[in-house]
Design a protein around this motif. Sequence first.
Motif, PDB file in Angstrom:
ATOM      1  N   PRO A  39      -8.552  -0.278   6.037  1.00  0.00           N
ATOM      2  CA  PRO A  39      -7.490   0.539   6.626  1.00  0.00           C
ATOM      3  C   PRO A  39      -8.057   1.863   7.145  1.00  0.00           C
ATOM      4  CG  PRO A  39      -7.349   0.536   4.229  1.00  0.00           C
ATOM      5  CD  PRO A  39      -8.394  -0.462   4.587  1.00  0.00           C
ATOM      6  N   LEU A  40      -7.581   2.282   8.299  1.00  0.00           N
ATOM      7  CA  LEU A  40      -8.103   3.503   8.926  1.00  0.00           C
ATOM      8  C   LEU A  40      -7.289   4.707   8.443  1.00  0.00           C
ATOM      9  CD1 LEU A  40      -8.522   2.029  12.530  1.00  0.00           C
ATOM     10  CD2 LEU A  40     -10.186   2.090  10.672  1.00  0.00           C
ATOM     11  N   CYS A  41      -7.431   4.993   7.150  1.00  0.00           N
ATOM     12  CA  CYS A  41      -6.591   6.037   6.549  1.00  0.00           C
ATOM     13  C   CYS A  41      -6.819   7.396   7.206  1.00  0.00           C
ATOM     14  CB  CYS A  41      -6.863   6.125   5.056  1.00  0.00           C
ATOM     15  SG  CYS A  41      -6.487   4.587   4.192  1.00  0.00           S
ATOM     16  N   ILE A  62      -3.756   0.242  12.433  1.00  0.00           N
ATOM     17  CA  ILE A  62      -4.273   1.270  11.515  1.00  0.00           C
ATOM     18  C   ILE A  62      -4.489   0.729  10.091  1.00  0.00           C
ATOM     19  CG2 ILE A  62      -3.844   3.526  10.466  1.00  0.00           C
ATOM     20  CD1 ILE A  62      -4.165   3.867  13.426  1.00  0.00           C
ATOM     21  N   CYS A  63      -3.449   0.168   9.513  1.00  0.00           N
ATOM     22  CA  CYS A  63      -3.537  -0.246   8.106  1.00  0.00           C
ATOM     23  C   CYS A  63      -4.081  -1.672   8.039  1.00  0.00           C
ATOM     24  CB  CYS A  63      -2.161  -0.142   7.451  1.00  0.00           C
ATOM     25  SG  CYS A  63      -2.246  -0.220   5.658  1.00  0.00           S
ATOM     26  N   ARG A  84       0.819  -1.214   0.000  1.00  0.00           N
ATOM     27  CA  ARG A  84       0.000   0.000   0.000  1.00  0.00           C
ATOM     28  C   ARG A  84       0.854   1.265   0.000  1.00  0.00           C
ATOM     29  NH1 ARG A  84      -4.538  -2.029   4.403  1.00  0.00           N
ATOM     30  NH2 ARG A  84      -5.853  -3.149   2.899  1.00  0.00           N
ATOM     31  N   LEU A  85       2.003   1.181   0.660  1.00  0.00           N
ATOM     32  CA  LEU A  85       2.880   2.350   0.732  1.00  0.00           C
ATOM     33  C   LEU A  85       3.696   2.557  -0.546  1.00  0.00           C
ATOM     34  CD1 LEU A  85       4.235   2.055   4.374  1.00  0.00           C
ATOM     35  CD2 LEU A  85       2.874   3.944   3.435  1.00  0.00           C
ATOM     36  N   CYS A 120       1.234   8.398   1.705  1.00  0.00           N
ATOM     37  CA  CYS A 120       0.824   7.073   1.233  1.00  0.00           C
ATOM     38  C   CYS A 120       0.056   7.158  -0.088  1.00  0.00           C
ATOM     39  CB  CYS A 120      -0.057   6.398   2.285  1.00  0.00           C
ATOM     40  SG  CYS A 120      -0.643   4.786   1.727  1.00  0.00           S
ATOM     41  N   HIS A 163       1.635  -1.390  12.839  1.00  0.00           N
ATOM     42  CA  HIS A 163       0.843  -0.447  12.047  1.00  0.00           C
ATOM     43  C   HIS A 163      -0.274  -1.184  11.291  1.00  0.00           C
ATOM     44  CE1 HIS A 163      -0.059   3.351  10.270  1.00  0.00           C
ATOM     45  NE2 HIS A 163       0.040   2.858   9.043  1.00  0.00           N
ATOM     46  N   SER A 176      -1.793   5.071  -1.388  1.00  0.00           N
ATOM     47  CA  SER A 176      -3.067   4.341  -1.337  1.00  0.00           C
ATOM     48  C   SER A 176      -4.139   5.119  -0.591  1.00  0.00           C
ATOM     49  CB  SER A 176      -2.876   2.992  -0.648  1.00  0.00           C
ATOM     50  OG  SER A 176      -1.925   2.249  -1.332  1.00  0.00           O
ATOM     51  N   ILE A 209       0.684   8.600   8.396  1.00  0.00           N
ATOM     52  CA  ILE A 209       1.508   8.646   7.182  1.00  0.00           C
ATOM     53  C   ILE A 209       0.639   8.727   5.920  1.00  0.00           C
ATOM     54  CG2 ILE A 209       3.578   7.539   8.125  1.00  0.00           C
ATOM     55  CD1 ILE A 209       2.539   4.859   7.062  1.00  0.00           C
ATOM     56  N   ALA A 210      -0.642   9.112   6.136  1.00  0.00           N
ATOM     57  CA  ALA A 210      -1.571   9.163   4.990  1.00  0.00           C
ATOM     58  C   ALA A 210      -1.084  10.129   3.911  1.00  0.00           C
ATOM     59  CB  ALA A 210      -2.961   9.539   5.474  1.00  0.00           C
ATOM     60  N   CYS A 232      -4.506   7.733  10.028  1.00  0.00           N
ATOM     61  CA  CYS A 232      -3.138   7.287   9.755  1.00  0.00           C
ATOM     62  C   CYS A 232      -2.181   8.473   9.645  1.00  0.00           C
ATOM     63  CB  CYS A 232      -3.120   6.479   8.457  1.00  0.00           C
ATOM     64  SG  CYS A 232      -1.480   5.849   8.072  1.00  0.00           S
TER      65      CYS A 232
HETATM   66  S1  SF4 Z   1      -2.924   5.836   4.529  1.00  0.00           S
HETATM   67 FE1  SF4 Z   1      -1.811   4.123   3.619  1.00  0.00          FE
HETATM   68  S2  SF4 Z   1      -0.605   3.255   5.292  1.00  0.00           S
HETATM   69 FE2  SF4 Z   1      -2.164   4.555   6.204  1.00  0.00          FE
HETATM   70  S3  SF4 Z   1      -3.882   3.178   6.666  1.00  0.00           S
HETATM   71 FE3  SF4 Z   1      -4.267   4.057   4.641  1.00  0.00          FE
HETATM   72  S4  SF4 Z   1      -3.389   2.582   3.213  1.00  0.00           S
HETATM   73 FE4  SF4 Z   1      -2.519   2.130   5.219  1.00  0.00          FE
END
Ligand code: SF4
Length: 229
Positions: A210-212, A204-205, A165-166, A221, A200, A223, A217-218, A215
């Motif tokens: 995924p709890l974007c 979260i992910c 995803r990253l 990211c 993570h 994704s 690092i959204a 997050c």
């Molecule tokens: S932003 Fe990216 S790393 Fe974060 S939860 Fe969503 S998909 Fe996962």
Amino acid sequence: MATLFTEPPKPPSLTRPMATPKKALVVFEILKKDYPNPRTELVFEDPFQLLIAVILSAQCTDARVNSVTPGLFAQYPTAEKLSNASAPVVEKLIHSCGFYKNKTKAIIQTAKSLVERFEGKVPGTMDELVSLAGVGRKTASVILNQAFDLPAIAVDTHVARVSFRLGWTQSKNPLKIEQDLKKLLPEDLWALVNGTLILHGRKICKARKPLCADCRIAKQCPSAPKTKL
Ligand code: SF4
């Protein structure tokens, strides 16, 4: 004349833009702060105990493994003792870990390999570890990291999913993912990658949703905000 065979429709692209080492490092530094102690929760006193605990942890929680290993190691504290164990006794001791018949066979066989080829000690190289019965690259990497403090990246389902995803990898193959991660991140961080991405991924992910929105690092990211894996 109609053709008998037509090209199947191409599946939608599942790739993400690949991250650069610089960008991956920025993301990893944020994750490191969020998960400052990403070591395994398995309780062990030496490499032998960790190896057996990791084998038992397949399809089982670390807490459950920790509940059976004290009894197991009280009775079989060394590879030599475990290699001579009676299977029904071991099965009873590890029963609650699930797949207890296969796991019993695996740990007794592993103990035998240790005795026959490594004087009862757990070896400290990837090649030697994966030569043991029941030990794959993921287990070997955990042993190298956690028991010997050596740089290695164990790729499990969380590491694979979060990395994909990253944009840290475009592969679903664990060995290729490991190679991609090793190219992206400096060696002194490798030992932290597995634990950090597992935490993570669990918190979260998550696999399904995924709890974007939560997050940290959204922004980095590719994704976010919509993820389909
Ligand atoms: S932003 Fe990216 S790393 Fe974060 S939860 Fe969503 S998909 Fe996962």
